[in-house]
Design a protein around this motif. Structure first.
Motif, PDB file in Angstrom:
ATOM      1  N   LEU A 103       0.803  -1.216   0.000  1.00 33.75           N
ATOM      2  CA  LEU A 103       0.000   0.000   0.000  1.00 33.75           C
ATOM      3  C   LEU A 103       0.843   1.275   0.000  1.00 33.75           C
ATOM      4  O   LEU A 103       0.520   2.234  -0.714  1.00 33.75           O
ATOM      5  CB  LEU A 103      -0.951  -0.033   1.204  1.00 33.75           C
ATOM      6  N   PRO A 104       1.927   1.333   0.763  1.00 36.43           N
ATOM      7  CA  PRO A 104       2.713   2.565   0.779  1.00 36.43           C
ATOM      8  C   PRO A 104       3.187   3.007  -0.601  1.00 36.43           C
ATOM      9  O   PRO A 104       3.305   4.200  -0.870  1.00 36.43           O
ATOM     10  CB  PRO A 104       3.902   2.207   1.679  1.00 36.43           C
ATOM     11  N   SER A 105       3.457   2.045  -1.488  1.00 33.36           N
ATOM     12  CA  SER A 105       3.877   2.411  -2.843  1.00 33.36           C
ATOM     13  C   SER A 105       2.801   3.235  -3.544  1.00 33.36           C
ATOM     14  O   SER A 105       3.100   4.148  -4.306  1.00 33.36           O
ATOM     15  CB  SER A 105       4.171   1.157  -3.671  1.00 33.36           C
ATOM     16  N   ASN A 106       1.540   2.913  -3.292  1.00 36.82           N
ATOM     17  CA  ASN A 106       0.451   3.643  -3.919  1.00 36.82           C
ATOM     18  C   ASN A 106       0.424   5.103  -3.496  1.00 36.82           C
ATOM     19  O   ASN A 106       0.191   5.992  -4.308  1.00 36.82           O
ATOM     20  CB  ASN A 106      -0.904   3.012  -3.547  1.00 36.82           C
ATOM     21  N   PHE A 107       0.673   5.341  -2.231  1.00 29.59           N
ATOM     22  CA  PHE A 107       0.493   6.696  -1.716  1.00 29.59           C
ATOM     23  C   PHE A 107       1.759   7.529  -1.750  1.00 29.59           C
ATOM     24  O   PHE A 107       1.691   8.748  -1.742  1.00 29.59           O
ATOM     25  CB  PHE A 107      -0.051   6.643  -0.292  1.00 29.59           C
ATOM     26  N   PHE A 108       2.897   6.872  -1.740  1.00 29.26           N
ATOM     27  CA  PHE A 108       4.130   7.640  -1.695  1.00 29.26           C
ATOM     28  C   PHE A 108       4.378   8.325  -3.046  1.00 29.26           C
ATOM     29  O   PHE A 108       4.424   9.542  -3.134  1.00 29.26           O
ATOM     30  CB  PHE A 108       5.291   6.727  -1.302  1.00 29.26           C
TER      31      PHE A 108
END
Lengths: 226, 226
Positions: free
Chosen positions: A84-89
Motif C-alpha cells: 500500500l505505501p507504494s500507492n500513496f508515496f
DNA sequence: CGACTGCTTGATGTTGCTCAACGTGCGTGG
DNA sequence: CCACGCACGTTGAGCAACATCAAGCAGTCG
C-alpha cells in the motif's frame, strides 16, 4: 501467467472497513478480484502503482531485486493490503509481490480509493491504522532480526509459519531453501545446514518441504536468544 | 533534563499541511514547542503515546533497547513527524527518540490530531503520504543494508550524513563510534577499524568527529557493492 | 536416458565479534 | 587541586559464524 478468473465479491472483501453501501457500490465498478497460482506475480516492481491490491486470502511474498540479488522482505497472508505505501508515496511500485500459495486478490482503483480517504474520515483513519501497524511490526522485525544470527532467524521463521500462517506444528514449507535464504539473509547452503542441525538435535523433523516441530520450547529459545 | 523553553510557533510548524486557520487555532491551545539539547530524550519507549511529536528542526535518533542492547533505527532531521506509527497503532511508544543535535519539537494533542484526520480529508491524506514515504524509505534501507557488509554500511552512513543531513563533504559526526555501531549493527571496535581503513586508503580524512570525504566516488562504490 | 533443478555436504577463506590492553578527556568527590 | 572512575577510542590476537567453492545425489521432465 495463465488466465486469471475475475470475480465480483468486493463487498465481502472490504466489509467492516468503514465504507458505506454507496461507496462499496461505487467500488464495484472500479475493481476486480483475481486468482493467482503459486509463483504468479501480483505486483511487479518498477511499474506504476495505479491500483491498490488487497489480499483476500492465500499467501504472498513481498520481494525486490537489489543489486542483482533477490531479497524477500516478508510473507503475508490474507485480509490485508499489500504494498500500500507504494500507492500513496509516489504511485510507483518499489517492491514486487508474488503468490506463494493459491491466492485471491482484489484490485481497486487508486483514484476512487483516494477519493474515499478525502471524503470518509473513518475510512482514512482505518488506513492510517493499518499503515502504522505495518510500520511498527516491520521495525520490530528489523531490530529483532538484526541482533540475531542465522540460526535464530531460521528458528523464528519456522515458528512464524507454525503460529501465524498454518496454526499447526506440522506444515509444508511454501517456499524453497533459496527463498528462505532470501528472507533471512543467508545462502541456501546455510539454510540447508541449519535445518539439518535442527533435525539432528531432534528439534524438528524435516523431509523435503514437510516440517514437524518436535520441540517448540527449544526452538523458541533459539529464536529469542539469537 | 534542563529547563525547556516553551514557544508558540505551531502555526509555522504545520503551515502547508492542509489545516485551516480555525484548526490551527484549535491546535494552539493543545500543543507545546520545546527545545532539546543533544542527549535529551524526546520520546521514551514503553510509555503511552498520547502526544504526536513533530520535529521542527535539529537532528534526532530513533532507537530501542533490544534484549539489553541499544539499537538505533534511523537518524532523522527536521520537518517531519517522529514515531507517528506508535500513536496510531496502539497508543504505545515502541521506540525512543533522542536529540543528537539541538532540536525544536512540537508536541500535539493526539485527540485533536485524530479529530482532524476524521474531519479533514486533505490532512488525513497528508498523513497517509508521510507514513507511506517513511515506510518505503525504511524498507529500502532494510534491503540495502541487509545485503551489505559492515564496510558498505559505514560508507553508506558517511554519505548519508554528507548528502542528506549536512549537504557537504566536510562535517562533524553527531554521534559516537558506539552509536554508529548501534546504527549499522557493528561493534564500536569494528567501526573504529573501518574508519581507520578508510583513512589509510585515503578515502576520507577523520580526526575525532571531524570528517572530510576525499574520494566520494570510491566511497559510493563501496557503499553500493557492499 | 540425459539434462535440469533443488538440495545436501564437505573443504576453505573471509568477516567481524570477543577479549584484552592501553590512551585520552571529563566530571566528581575527597 | 589531584585522584579516581568512567565513557570513548584505538589496536592486536584469536575464534566462531558464514559465505564461497566444489562435488555429488535425488527427483522430474522432455
Amino acid at each position: 501467467m495463465q488466465a486469471k478468473e475475475k470475480k465480483n465479491c468486493i463487498y465481502e472483501s472490504l466489509a467492516g472497513r468503514n465504507l458505506s453501501k454507496d461507496e462499496i457500490c461505487e467500488l464495484k465498478g472500479n475493481c476486480s478480484v483475481v486468482d493467482f497460482q503459486p509463483g504468479e506475480i501480483i505486483i511487479k516492481e518498477n511499474t506504476l502503482a495505479k491500483t491498490v491490491a488487497y489480499i483476500k486470502n492465500g499467501l504472498v511474498k513481498v520481494h525486490a531485486l537489489v543489486h542483482g540479488k533477490e531479497k524477500t522482505l516478508r510473507i503475508i497472508k490474507g485480509n490485508q493490503y499489500v504494498c500500500l505505501p507504494s500507492n500513496f508515496f509516489d504511485n510507483f511500485n518499489h517492491f514486487s509481490a508474488t503468490a506463494v500459495e493459491k491466492s485471491e486478490v482484489c484490485f481497486l482503483d487508486l483514484t476512487v480509493f483516494k477519493k474515499f480517504i478525502k471524503e470518509n474520515g473513518a475510512f482514512a483513519y482505518d488506513i492510517i491504522h493499518d499503515l502504522s501497524k505495518s510500520q511498527v511490526t516491520n521495525l520490530h522485525n528489523q531490530v529483532e532480526n538484526n541482533n540475531k544470527k542465522t540460526i535464530g532467524r531460521i528458528a523464528h521463521l519456522l515458528l512464524f509459519f507454525a503460529r501465524d500462517i498454518y496454526d499447526s506444528l506440522e506444515y509444508c514449507l511454501p517456499i524453497s531453501r533459496q527463498e528462505i535464504g532470501d528472507l533471512v539473509s543467508a545462502t541456501r547452503e546455510s539454510v540447508s545446514r541449519t535445518l539439518a542441525d535442527f533435525q539432528n538435535d531432534n528439534i524438528i523433523e524435516i523431509d523435503r518441504k514437510k516440517v514437524i516441530i518436535k520441540n517448540e520450547k527449544f526452538l523458541e529459545e533459539i529464536s529469542v536468544k539469537g
